[in-house]
Design a protein around this motif. Structure first.
Motif, short mmCIF file in Angstrom:
data_model
loop_
_atom_site.label_atom_id
_atom_site.label_comp_id
_atom_site.label_asym_id
_atom_site.label_seq_id
_atom_site.Cartn_x
_atom_site.Cartn_y
_atom_site.Cartn_z
N CYS A 24 92.77 25.43 -72.56
CA CYS A 24 91.28 25.33 -71.96
C CYS A 24 91.37 25.15 -70.80
N GLN A 25 92.05 24.83 -69.94
CA GLN A 25 91.71 24.29 -69.05
C GLN A 25 91.53 25.69 -68.36
N LEU A 26 92.22 27.10 -68.59
CA LEU A 26 92.07 28.57 -67.74
C LEU A 26 90.52 28.91 -68.75
N LEU A 27 90.31 28.46 -69.00
CA LEU A 27 89.16 28.80 -70.11
C LEU A 27 88.05 28.42 -69.65
N HIS A 28 88.18 27.09 -68.83
CA HIS A 28 87.36 26.37 -67.81
C HIS A 28 87.15 26.84 -67.08
N ASP A 29 87.90 27.38 -66.19
CA ASP A 29 88.29 27.47 -64.55
C ASP A 29 87.68 29.25 -64.31
N ALA A 30 88.01 30.19 -65.75
CA ALA A 30 87.71 31.92 -65.68
C ALA A 30 86.06 31.25 -66.00
N ASP A 31 85.55 30.34 -66.76
CA ASP A 31 83.60 30.02 -66.71
C ASP A 31 82.91 30.11 -65.79
N LYS A 83 101.48 34.52 -61.91
CA LYS A 83 101.81 34.19 -60.75
C LYS A 83 101.51 34.80 -60.33
N LEU A 84 101.32 35.74 -59.75
CA LEU A 84 100.41 36.89 -58.83
C LEU A 84 98.92 36.35 -58.26
N SER A 85 98.56 35.84 -59.26
CA SER A 85 96.77 35.62 -59.11
C SER A 85 96.37 35.11 -59.89
N PRO A 86 96.85 33.59 -59.90
CA PRO A 86 96.36 32.40 -60.71
C PRO A 86 95.40 31.52 -61.15
N ASN A 87 94.08 32.24 -60.15
CA ASN A 87 92.61 32.03 -60.19
C ASN A 87 91.91 33.57 -60.81
N HIS A 88 92.36 34.47 -61.18
CA HIS A 88 91.61 35.33 -61.46
C HIS A 88 90.83 35.43 -62.54
N PRO A 89 89.75 35.33 -62.98
CA PRO A 89 89.03 35.02 -64.39
C PRO A 89 89.66 35.69 -65.89
N LEU A 90 89.48 37.55 -65.13
CA LEU A 90 90.47 38.16 -66.72
C LEU A 90 91.44 37.96 -67.06
N ILE A 91 92.65 37.39 -66.00
CA ILE A 91 93.85 36.64 -66.45
C ILE A 91 93.82 35.80 -67.00
N SER A 92 93.30 34.97 -66.69
CA SER A 92 93.00 33.37 -67.19
C SER A 92 92.43 33.40 -68.03
N ARG A 93 91.32 34.25 -68.99
CA ARG A 93 90.55 34.19 -69.97
C ARG A 93 91.82 35.07 -71.36
N VAL A 94 92.53 36.13 -70.67
CA VAL A 94 93.67 36.99 -71.61
C VAL A 94 94.71 36.06 -71.81
N TYR A 95 95.14 35.31 -71.07
CA TYR A 95 96.71 34.67 -70.80
C TYR A 95 96.27 33.15 -72.15
N ALA A 96 94.62 32.84 -71.41
CA ALA A 96 94.89 32.12 -72.37
C ALA A 96 94.60 32.05 -74.32
#
Length: 700
Positions: free
Chosen positions: A507-514, A475-488
């Motif tokens: 899968c979408q979170l991992l794609h955005d992080a990549d 919620k604080l940082s929805p597009n942060h790559p580290l947060i997206s990957r570990v949350y996925a």
């Protein structure tokens, strides 16, 4: 790791103590005390050893004194007469001993000892009982036989020293015991000269009612010899020498014993009197023929017994050798050798005592043996297999444990990757400890929230507590790559319902992080500190292995390593629903069209598949079918039995033949267009046409 940390901790403490003067002073004091204690201990031990040696020496001296005292007392008890006499102005001390059963030699019952103080010489005379009796009876003019009490009286014993004769030889006094008037009992029936052993002897024969006595005198050496033959023994001897059982022989046997035929009997006996040297002491001796025959038979018996003892000793020695030696295999020389079980000595030649017999071949088994270490002088145990010639310091159980430990270490290194260093351990522990403390101090800061969420997820394995923390971070940082990957990874590991929507979201979170972080720089430290450290701390937990497998699956795209981690997690806990469902979905998505599409099925599928077709032209490739394939249309696949590679599509055959040509050896075909090559890997030949540039397994 704990052992390594403890060693570092102890080394650090010792390093600090080395700089402490008080500690150094204590160390020096301890060294001095230890030296003094060792000096005191070994000195006491040496003094105890000396005291023990002195006690043993005193004990031996007491035993020797006791034996000498016993012998002296026995000698004193046997003294029946002692006096000082004078013969021609020569003083002599005369002692008469009555010998007991243990001192009897020949026929001597008394021993007369004469000691001359002026020359300090002692003369010994052994006197037989008959001579003593006759001497005393003649001296005392006894009408009948004297009893022992009468013969041992002082009045009677005084007569024996009177028979001593003094002779001066080179001005030295020599005492001789006179045997004059001591004659054999019976009638002298014959006296003649006989020759034996190159010398002349005077043979006197006496006959009494009970025995025959043969007395010889050797003038050259002044030597008297005597033997006797009792009448019963004579009769038995005559019967044995004559007896054939007929009446005529009996008449002759009776007639020769008749008193009127005494000359014939005398000649018969004298012919059977032997004078020869004693083989034991090389002195002359007289004996009868039957005694010589008995002696000869005794020698033969002794010889036979010696041969039997030798044979028995040889058999015992052979049996002992059979039990003492064993056959072993010499691995270095590739021959059988022989080992002494007691001394551990080894020799190439067979022990001579075995003769033609052979030891059994060694049994193929490991045995515990014992030897001495030359440097330390202590017993050392080792293990040997004498059938193969191998030896080891490890037992079969220890070797198995070592192999298992190495295999587990290799297996863990395959799962975890490179070996972790101490610096990495310290860094990880400090970071984890700091993450907890920082979150407690400031739970609103984004970095503290992210680190604590990963900590709760990977190390604490508390998915329920980690979920709200992850949601706050997203919620604080929805597009942060580290947060997206570990949350996925967390969404996939926790399998939140509905599963399909959760999988699409991950899968979408991992794609955005990549897209935002193609080099994966932001997750490297988190992967090392949290995911990998969790596996190191608890490698047998299926959830830690699941998180690490999802990291390789979703972030690193290393699907083969992810499958190893999945299978390891299932090996530890095959009933864990989270692991089972994630592995099922991962296997399903690996087929073409899936999220984790691969060129072929995983290697684990090969074990359950069947071979459909093999051809020589396909080389190491074979077509296989998976009966349990979850995706229809992908049951058939290609498998390389050497590289373990799988493919859904057919291999590039041109590249396959080119690789075969590079690793093969040319055999024949210089003069023709078709050349033959030998493939050592497949152990088959193939042909190559230089004109058409085509390959074939069979010649054209």
């Amino acid at each position: 790791v704990r052992r390594f940390l403890s060693r570092l901790f102890v080394a650090k403490i010792l390093k600090v103590l080395k700089d402490d003067e008080e500690y150094q002073q204590r160390v020096r004091c301890a060294i001095v005390l230890q030296q003094e204690w060792r000096r005191f201990f070994w000195r006491n031990r040496f003094l105890y050893h000396q005291e023990r040696v002195r006690a043993e020496r005193r004990k031996r001296i007491l035993i020797t004194h006791a034996k000498l005292k016993e012998e002296r007392e026995r000698k004193l008890v046997s003294v029946v007469y002692r006096d000082v006499i004078r013969i021609d102005e020569i003083l002599a001390v005369v002692t008469i001993l009555l010998q007991d059963d243990t001192q009897l030699r020949d026929d001597a019952s008394m021993q007369l000892i004469v000691y001359v103080p002026t020359t300090k010489r002692t003369f010994f005379f052994n006197i037989a009982e008959n001579d003593v009796r006759e001497c005393l009876e003649n001296a005392l003019s006894s009408e009948g036989k004297l009893s022992w009490d009468e013969m041992l009286s002082e009045r009677a014993l005084k007569e024996l020293p009177k028979r001593l004769i003094l002779r001066l030889v080179r001005n030295q006094p020599i005492f001789i015991f006179s045997r004059r008037h001591l004659v054999e009992k019976g009638i002298l029936i014959d006296k003649r000269l006989v020759r034996a052993d190159g010398d002349i002897f005077i043979l006197c024969t006496f006959r009494s009612p009970h025995e025959f006595v043969f007395n010889t005198y050797q003038p050259s050496k002044r030597l008297h010899m005597r033997t006797k033959l009792t009448v019963p023994k004579l009769i038995e001897w005559v019967r044995d020498s004559k007896g054939d059982g007929d009446n005529e022989q009996d008449v002759i046997r009776v007639s020769i014993l008749h008193p009127k035929r005494q000359p014939d009997l005398l000649e018969w006996l004298i012919k059977r009197v032997l004078i020869r040297k004693n083989p034991l002491d090389d002195k002359m001796m007289i004996l009868m023929q039957f005694e010589a025959e008995e002696e000869r038979v005794l020698k033969l018996v002794i010889k036979v017994q010696a041969q039997w003892r030798r044979l028995r000793s040889f058999r015992c020695a052979k049996d002992a050798t059979l039990h003492q030696y064993e056959k072993i295999f010499d691995k270095e020389n590739q021959i059988y050798a022989y080992r002494n079980k007691l001394t551990d000595q080894r020799q190439k030649s067979k022990p001579k005592l075995l003769g033609e017999d052979e030891l059994e071949n060694p049994v193929d088994e490991w045995r515990k043996e014992e030897t001495y270490d030359a440097t330390t002088g202590q017993k050392v145990h080792y293990y040997a297999n004498y059938a193969t010639g191998q030896s080891s310091w490890l037992s079969e159980e220890d070797a198995a444990r070592l192999v298992q430990r190495r295999y587990r270490s290799k297996h863990e290194s395959d799962l975890i990757g490179k070996k972790i260093t101490f610096v990495d351990v310290v860094k990880a522990m400090q970071f984890i400890k700091g993450a907890r403390m920082k979150y407690e101090q400031d739970p609103t800061k984004l970095s503290n929230i992210v680190n604590y969420a990963i900590l709760t997820h990977c190390l604490d394995l508390n998915f329920d507590a980690a979920r709200p923390i992850y949601e706050r971070a997203v919620k604080l940082s929805p597009n942060h790559p580290l947060i997206s990957r570990v949350y996925a990874i967390f969404l996939l590991a926790s399998r939140q319902a509905p599963h399909n929507n959760t999988f699409q979201t991950a899968c979408q979170l991992l794609h955005d992080a990549d897209v935002a972080d193609r080099n994966q720089t932001m997750i490297k430290s988190a992967a090392e500190i949290y995911f990998r450290w969790a596996v190191l701390a608890d490698a047998r937990n299926s959830l830690t292995l699941l998180n690490y497998a999802l990291l390789h699956q979703c972030v690193y795209k290393n699907y083969d390593h992810a499958e190893k981690l999945y299978r390891a997690a299932l090996a530890f806990d095959p009933t864990n629903a989270l692991v089972v469902e994630n592995y099922r979905q991962f296997s399903y998505e690996r087929y073409p069209g899936g999220a984790y599409e691969s060129s072929g099925p995983p290697f684990s599928v090969v074990h359950r598949s069947n071979i459909v077709e093999e051809r020589l032209d396909w080389a190491e490739w074979r077509k296989m079918i998976d009966p349990l394939c979850p995706r229809k249309g992908f049951e058939v696949f290609w498998f390389n039995r050497f590289t373990k590679m799988t493919r859904f599509t057919a291999p590039d055959w041109k590249l396959v033949w080119e690789n075969r040509l590079k690793r093969s050896k040319w055999i024949d075909g210089k003069t023709t267009a078709q050349s033959e090559f030998y493939d050592e890997r497949l152990q088959t030949s193939f042909f190559y046409n230089t004109y058409t540039q085509q390959f074939s397994s069979l010649p054209d």
